[in-house]
Write an enzyme that holds these catalytic residues in place. Structure first.
Site, short mmCIF file in Angstrom:
data_model
loop_
_atom_site.label_atom_id
_atom_site.label_comp_id
_atom_site.label_asym_id
_atom_site.label_seq_id
_atom_site.Cartn_x
_atom_site.Cartn_y
_atom_site.Cartn_z
CB ALA A 156 -8.16 19.50 18.60
N GLY B 21 -12.17 16.08 19.16
CA GLY B 21 -12.44 16.32 17.74
C GLY B 21 -12.46 15.04 16.92
CD GLU C 100 -13.63 17.83 23.53
OE1 GLU C 100 -14.20 17.00 24.29
OE2 GLU C 100 -13.72 17.78 22.30
N1 CO8 Z 1 -2.92 16.22 21.04
C1 CO8 Z 1 -1.58 16.15 20.98
N2 CO8 Z 1 -0.88 15.03 21.28
C2 CO8 Z 1 -1.56 13.95 21.67
C3 CO8 Z 1 -2.97 13.95 21.75
C4 CO8 Z 1 -3.67 15.14 21.40
N3 CO8 Z 1 -5.00 15.25 21.43
N4 CO8 Z 1 -3.38 12.73 22.16
C5 CO8 Z 1 -2.26 11.99 22.33
N5 CO8 Z 1 -1.16 12.71 22.04
C6 CO8 Z 1 0.23 12.27 22.07
C7 CO8 Z 1 0.75 12.18 23.51
O1 CO8 Z 1 1.17 13.44 24.00
C8 CO8 Z 1 1.90 11.20 23.33
O2 CO8 Z 1 3.01 11.89 22.80
P1 CO8 Z 1 4.51 11.57 23.36
O3 CO8 Z 1 4.75 10.12 23.00
O4 CO8 Z 1 5.37 12.53 22.61
O5 CO8 Z 1 4.45 11.78 24.84
C9 CO8 Z 1 1.39 10.25 22.25
O6 CO8 Z 1 0.33 10.95 21.58
C10 CO8 Z 1 0.82 8.96 22.79
O7 CO8 Z 1 -0.14 9.30 23.77
P2 CO8 Z 1 -0.11 8.75 25.29
O8 CO8 Z 1 1.31 8.43 25.68
O9 CO8 Z 1 -0.86 9.73 26.12
O10 CO8 Z 1 -0.92 7.39 25.10
P3 CO8 Z 1 -1.80 6.66 26.21
O11 CO8 Z 1 -2.16 5.33 25.59
O12 CO8 Z 1 -1.11 6.65 27.54
O13 CO8 Z 1 -3.12 7.54 26.36
C11 CO8 Z 1 -4.98 8.84 25.53
C12 CO8 Z 1 -4.01 7.67 25.28
C13 CO8 Z 1 -5.89 8.48 26.72
C14 CO8 Z 1 -5.81 9.01 24.27
C15 CO8 Z 1 -4.19 10.14 25.87
O14 CO8 Z 1 -3.20 10.32 24.86
C16 CO8 Z 1 -5.03 11.37 25.92
O15 CO8 Z 1 -5.72 11.62 26.91
N6 CO8 Z 1 -4.97 12.20 24.85
C17 CO8 Z 1 -5.70 13.47 24.79
C18 CO8 Z 1 -7.18 13.26 24.56
C19 CO8 Z 1 -7.90 14.56 24.56
O16 CO8 Z 1 -7.92 15.31 25.53
N7 CO8 Z 1 -8.53 14.89 23.41
C20 CO8 Z 1 -9.31 16.11 23.25
C21 CO8 Z 1 -8.45 17.19 22.69
S1 CO8 Z 1 -9.30 18.73 22.60
C22 CO8 Z 1 -10.31 18.58 21.24
O17 CO8 Z 1 -10.32 17.62 20.55
C23 CO8 Z 1 -11.19 19.77 20.96
C24 CO8 Z 1 -11.83 19.69 19.59
C25 CO8 Z 1 -12.36 21.04 19.29
C26 CO8 Z 1 -12.75 21.19 17.83
C27 CO8 Z 1 -11.63 21.06 16.89
C28 CO8 Z 1 -10.65 22.17 16.95
C29 CO8 Z 1 -9.42 21.91 16.10
#
Ligand code: CO8
Length: 257
Positions: free
Chosen positions: A65, A108, A131
C-alpha cells in the site's frame, strides 16, 4: 479501457492487467485499487476473455500500500474510507486470475498475489509482509491467507519479522506454481493462461468456485477480524512513527504507545 495507474492489455482469449506506477515500485494507492477492481470486473464480463493475468514489472509486482497516502490516516479515516470494499470486489471475480510476479511483492502487493488463483514467479521475486516494520499489520488478508497456505509457524515468521522470502522458498512452501528466469515469467504466465482459456468456460468457473469454497467460510470471518486489528493500529503512536520514519528514510523509534 484507459486508466491512470494500470494498463490493460487484452490478447484474447487472455488479458494482462499491469500495475503502472514504476517510480514508486507500483505502490498501491486507493485509485489504483479501484481501477484494478473495475478492470477485472470488465474483463470478467467479456466473453472473449477466459483467463486474466495480473502483473507489475521486472523490479516490482507491487511494494505494498502507498505509505505516503496512509501515513497520517486516523482510525476514522480508515473506517469511513471503506477501502476494503474494493478488495472484496476482486474476491468475487469468477474467471481465473494468475499473478505474474517479478521483484517485490510486499504488503498489500503480496496480498494481491495471494488473492490470485495461481502465481508464476520470476527467480527475482520476493514475497513478504513488512507491515510490522511500519507499526501496522497486514490488512488485506495476509495474516489469514499465509496461515492457511503455509501453516502457523511460517505465517508467524512472515508477519512478525517482516522478512521476505525468495521465489524458490515460496515455491517450496506451496505458495507459487512455477519459478522461471526473469525474462520468461510473463510468457510462462501467458502460456498457462492460454491453456486455461482453452478449456470449457463454465467448467473453469465452477472449478475455481469449488476450490475457493474450501477457504471461504474461514476467510469471511478471518478478514473481518484482521481488518479490525488493522484499523485499531491507526490509533497508535507507533503507526504514525513507523510510517513517518519510512517517508523520512530513518529508523523508527518504537514506544509501545
Ligand atoms: N509506498 C510508497 N512509496 C513506496 C513504497 C510504498 N509501499 N515502496 C517503495 N516506495 C517508493 C520509495 O519511497 C522510493 O521513492 P523515492 O524514489 O521518491 O525515494 C521509491 O519507491 C523506490 O523505493 P526505494 O528507494 O526504497 O527502493 P529500494 O530498492 O531501496 O527498496 C523496498 C525497495 C525494500 C521495496 C523499499 O522500497 C520498501 O521497503 N518499501 C516499502 C515496503 C512496505 O513496507 N510495504 C508495506 C506497505 S503497508 C501495506 O501494504 C499494508 C496493506 C494493507 C491493506 C491495503 C490497504 C490499502
Amino acid at each position: 479501457m484507459t486508466y491512470q495507474y494500470i494498463l490493460v492489455e487484452p490478447e484474447p482469449p487472455i488479458a494482462v492487467v499491469r500495475f503502472n506506477r514504476p517510480k514508486v515500485l507500483n505502490a498501491l494507492n486507493q485509485t489504483l485499487i479501484g481501477e484494478m477492481a473495475d478492470a477485472l470486473e470488465t474483463l470478467d464480463r467479456d466473453e472473449q476473455i477466459g483467463c486474466i493475468i495480473l502483473t507489475g514489472n521486472e523490479r516490482a509486482f507491487a511494494a505494498g500500500a502507498d505509505i505516503t497516502e496512509m501515513a497520517n490516516a486516523t482510525v476514522v479515516d480508515q473506517m469511513s474510507g471503506d477501502q476494503f470494499s474494493r478488495w472484496d470486489r476482486v474476491r468475487r471475480i469468477k474467471k481465473p486470475i494468475i499473478a505474474a510476479v517479478s521483484g517485490w511483492a510486499l504488503g498489500g502487493g503480496c496480498e494481491i498475489a495471494l488473492m490470485c488463483d495461481m502465481i508464476v514467479a520470476s527467480e527475482s521475486a520476493r514475497f513478504g509482509q513488512p507491515e510490522i516494520n511500519i507499526g501496522i499489520i497486514p490488512g488485506a488478508g495476509g495474516t489469514q491467507r499465509w496461515a492457511q497456505l503455509v501453516g502457523k509457524a511460517r505465517a508467524m515468521e512472515i508477519c512478525l519479522t517482516g522478512d521476505p522470502i525468495t521465489a524458490e522458498e515460496a515455491r517450496a512452501w506451496g505458495l507459487v506454481n512455477r519459478v522461471v528466469p526473469v525474462e520468461l515469467y510473463l510468457e510462462e504466465a501467458k502460456t498457462l493462461a492460454r491453456k486455461i482459456a482453452s478449456k470449457p468456460p463454465l467448467a473453469v468457473r465452477q472449478a475455481k468456485e469449488a476450490v475457493n469454497n474450501v477457504f471461504n467460510d474461514y476467510l469471511d470471518k478471518g478478514l473481518t477480524f484482521e481488518r479490525k486489528n488493522f484499523y485499531m493500529l491507526f490509533a497508535t503512536e507507533d503507526q504514525k512513527e513507523g510510517m513517518a520514519a519510512f517517508v523520512e528514510k530513518r529508523p523508527a523509534q518504537w514506544k509501545g504507545q
